[in-house]
Design an enzyme around this catalytic site. Structure first.
Site, PDB file in Angstrom:
ATOM      1  N   LYS A  24       0.831  -1.209   0.000  1.00 57.32           N
ATOM      2  CA  LYS A  24       0.000   0.000   0.000  1.00 57.32           C
ATOM      3  C   LYS A  24       0.870   1.266   0.000  1.00 57.32           C
ATOM      4  CE  LYS A  24      -2.844   0.762   3.653  1.00 57.32           C
ATOM      5  NZ  LYS A  24      -2.769   2.132   4.197  1.00 57.32           N
ATOM      6  N   SER A  25       1.891   1.302   0.845  1.00 52.92           N
ATOM      7  CA  SER A  25       2.748   2.502   0.897  1.00 52.92           C
ATOM      8  C   SER A  25       3.432   2.738  -0.444  1.00 52.92           C
ATOM      9  CB  SER A  25       3.843   2.329   1.963  1.00 52.92           C
ATOM     10  OG  SER A  25       3.294   2.372   3.238  1.00 52.92           O
ATOM     11  N   ASP A 311       2.580  -0.787  11.925  1.00 60.00           N
ATOM     12  CA  ASP A 311       1.298  -1.310  11.426  1.00 60.00           C
ATOM     13  C   ASP A 311       1.077  -2.775  11.798  1.00 60.00           C
ATOM     14  OD1 ASP A 311       0.737   1.152  10.334  1.00 60.00           O
ATOM     15  OD2 ASP A 311       1.480   0.630   8.344  1.00 60.00           O
ATOM     16  N   LYS A 338      -3.587   6.360  15.285  1.00 57.56           N
ATOM     17  CA  LYS A 338      -3.778   5.685  13.997  1.00 57.56           C
ATOM     18  C   LYS A 338      -5.277   5.676  13.669  1.00 57.56           C
ATOM     19  CE  LYS A 338       0.481   4.830  13.005  1.00 57.56           C
ATOM     20  NZ  LYS A 338       1.091   5.483  11.848  1.00 57.56           N
ATOM     21  N   ARG A 342      -5.062   2.442  18.742  1.00 58.71           N
ATOM     22  CA  ARG A 342      -4.773   1.000  18.642  1.00 58.71           C
ATOM     23  C   ARG A 342      -4.243   0.387  19.937  1.00 58.71           C
ATOM     24  NH1 ARG A 342      -2.505   0.756  12.471  1.00 58.71           N
ATOM     25  NH2 ARG A 342      -4.566   0.869  11.495  1.00 58.71           N
TER      26      ARG A 342
END
Ligand code: S3P
Length: 425
Positions: A24-25, A311, A338, A342
């Site tokens: 994704k990044s 993550d 986030k 979290r």
């Protein structure tokens, strides 16, 4: 408010994941760099996540043309000065990366833009990018939260930035403004993921990186490029967890950039049996990861590895509940800002499924526990990484668990269940 029952895994010998969607990044950055590049770019295996789709939609509003066919994307770059003003606000959805990186690019254009987001993104801090970008000549309405209102600007100043948080999004927002500034210097407190730097290097810019220091000279243009986007290790992490606890799992073509593989280093420290094979490199390094059922032990996790695994902490917390003794995670206060808080949401949901956790201001303690045999009702808190972690927990349980609000999985990994459907009861 949909809730679904995730069922346990069948008795299986081995799982192989062949086509893991692109990181994704890297996908966000591939769209950004191709859009301001000097021509046609072909991107293979681009992430199909909502977050990345939002970045692509924003560039189409800024007049960038693209053609999509499955996971292949062709982007027709407009050149670094070719973006055009959008006649609508630019919606980033749930994506902090989209909002922060786009602010960097848009802060250096000769037109104004407004970036908006969903409820969760509207509560996440934006001053961390607005304040430095304004210091280096941008004209952004000074606000704690989005909408981010960016005024026209084309001043080419030098950038000298010492960020006070270890955040790749903050670093990258400023580096992307560096496409337009004369010289950019950034020194990080801890090294964060370096995909933006790798894109600069591979598209013809003069960029030098020494440890945590980055020097970038204004590029005349961003060269067009073609690339294969390797699989996302943050998505592979859920399969690797199954591999360590249930049956051998191989995930092919996973990005092995060392600013992202802290997850593997942590698991190895916990005693995990993990094998990496078939390494290749093309922009980014990638290879096949196999995880085998392992006897894990609890460890302390803190310091400069935290940004590298930020993550993966929800799934590490679940894995830790299968490890002997206790695992203590500290120095991870960034988790509180986030997509959900979290620290709170991981501890709260793990407790519901019988795991002994203790919330700390900047982390958590997880003790070896027996995961609940009952069909517990859990909640994603609209956070994709919590929903994915709970889905893995359900698959490893005896009766499965119900999860409320799993649609958020689309934020990063819409294909997750497609990979595992054939293996669940
Ligand atoms: C990202 C950086 C990380 C990470 C996020 C993606 C990126 O955020 O949590 O999912 O692509 O640059 P921070 O750098 O703000 O910690």
């Amino acid at each position: 408010m949909k809730k679904i029952l995730i069922k346990p895994l069948k008795k299986i010998k081995k799982i192989t994941i062949n086509n893991l969607p692109g990181d994704k990044s890297i996908s966000h950055r591939a769209i950004i760099f191709s859009s301001v590049s000097s021509g046609k770019c072909i991107l293979e295996n681009i992430s199909q996540s909502e977050d990345v789709k939002n970045t692509l939609k924003i560039f189409s509003r800024l007049s960038v043309k693209s053609e999509n066919s499955g996971r292949n994307l062709i982007v027709y770059g407009k050149g670094k000065k070719g973006l055009k003003e959008s006649d609508t606000e630019l919606y980033c959805g749930n994506s902090g990366t989209t909002m922060r990186l786009m602010t960097g690019i848009l802060s250096a254009q000769n037109f104004s833009s407004v970036l908006t987001g969903d409820e969760s993104l509207s509560k996440r801090p934006m001053k961390r990018i607005i304040e430095p970008l304004n210091r280096f000549g941008a004209d952004i309405y000074n606000s704690e939260y989005s909408p981010v209102k960016i005024m026209p600007n084309r001043i080419n100043e030098n950038i000298y930035f010492l960020p006070s948080v270890a955040s790749a999004q903050v670093k990258s927002a400023v580096l992307l403004r560096g496409i337009y500034a004369d010289n950019t210097f950034i020194k990080e407190i801890y090294q964060t993921r370096n995909h933006t730097e790798i894109f600069f290097k591979n598209t013809g810019s003069d960029i030098k990186v020494k440890g945590t220091e980055i020097y970038l000279k204004k590029p005349d243009e961003i060269n067009c490029f073609n690339m294969f986007i390797p699989g996302d290790i943050s998505s592979a992490a859920y399969f690797i967890a199954i591999g360590l606890i249930y049956c051998p799992v191989t995930v092919k073509n996973v990005c092995l950039n060392e600013t992202r593989t802290g997850f593997i280093d942590i698991l190895k420290k916990m005693g995990a049996d993990i094998e990496i094979k078939n390494i290749s490199q093309e922009f980014e390094i990638y290879g096949d990861i196999t995880a085998y059922p392992s006897e894990l032990k609890g460890i302390k996790i803190n310091g400069d590895i935290i940004p590298n695994i930020i993550d993966e902490i929800p799934i590490i917390a679940l894995i830790a509940s299968f490890a002997s003794g206790e695992t203590e995670i500290s120095g991870a206060g960034e988790l509180r800002i986030k997509e959900s808080d979290r620290i709170k949401t991981v501890c709260c949901e793990l407790k519901k499924i019988g795991i002994n956790t203790e919330e700390k201001s900047d982390g958590m303690i997880i003790k070896k526990s027996e995961i609940s045999k009952e069909k517990v009702l859990t909640e994603s808190h609209n956070d994709h990484r919590i929903a994915l972690m709970l889905s893995v927990a359900a698959m490893l349980s005896e009766s499965g668990y119900e999860i409320k609000n799993t649609e958020c999985i689309n934020t990063s990994f819409p294909e997750f269940f497609d990979f595992l459907n054939e293996y669940t009861l």
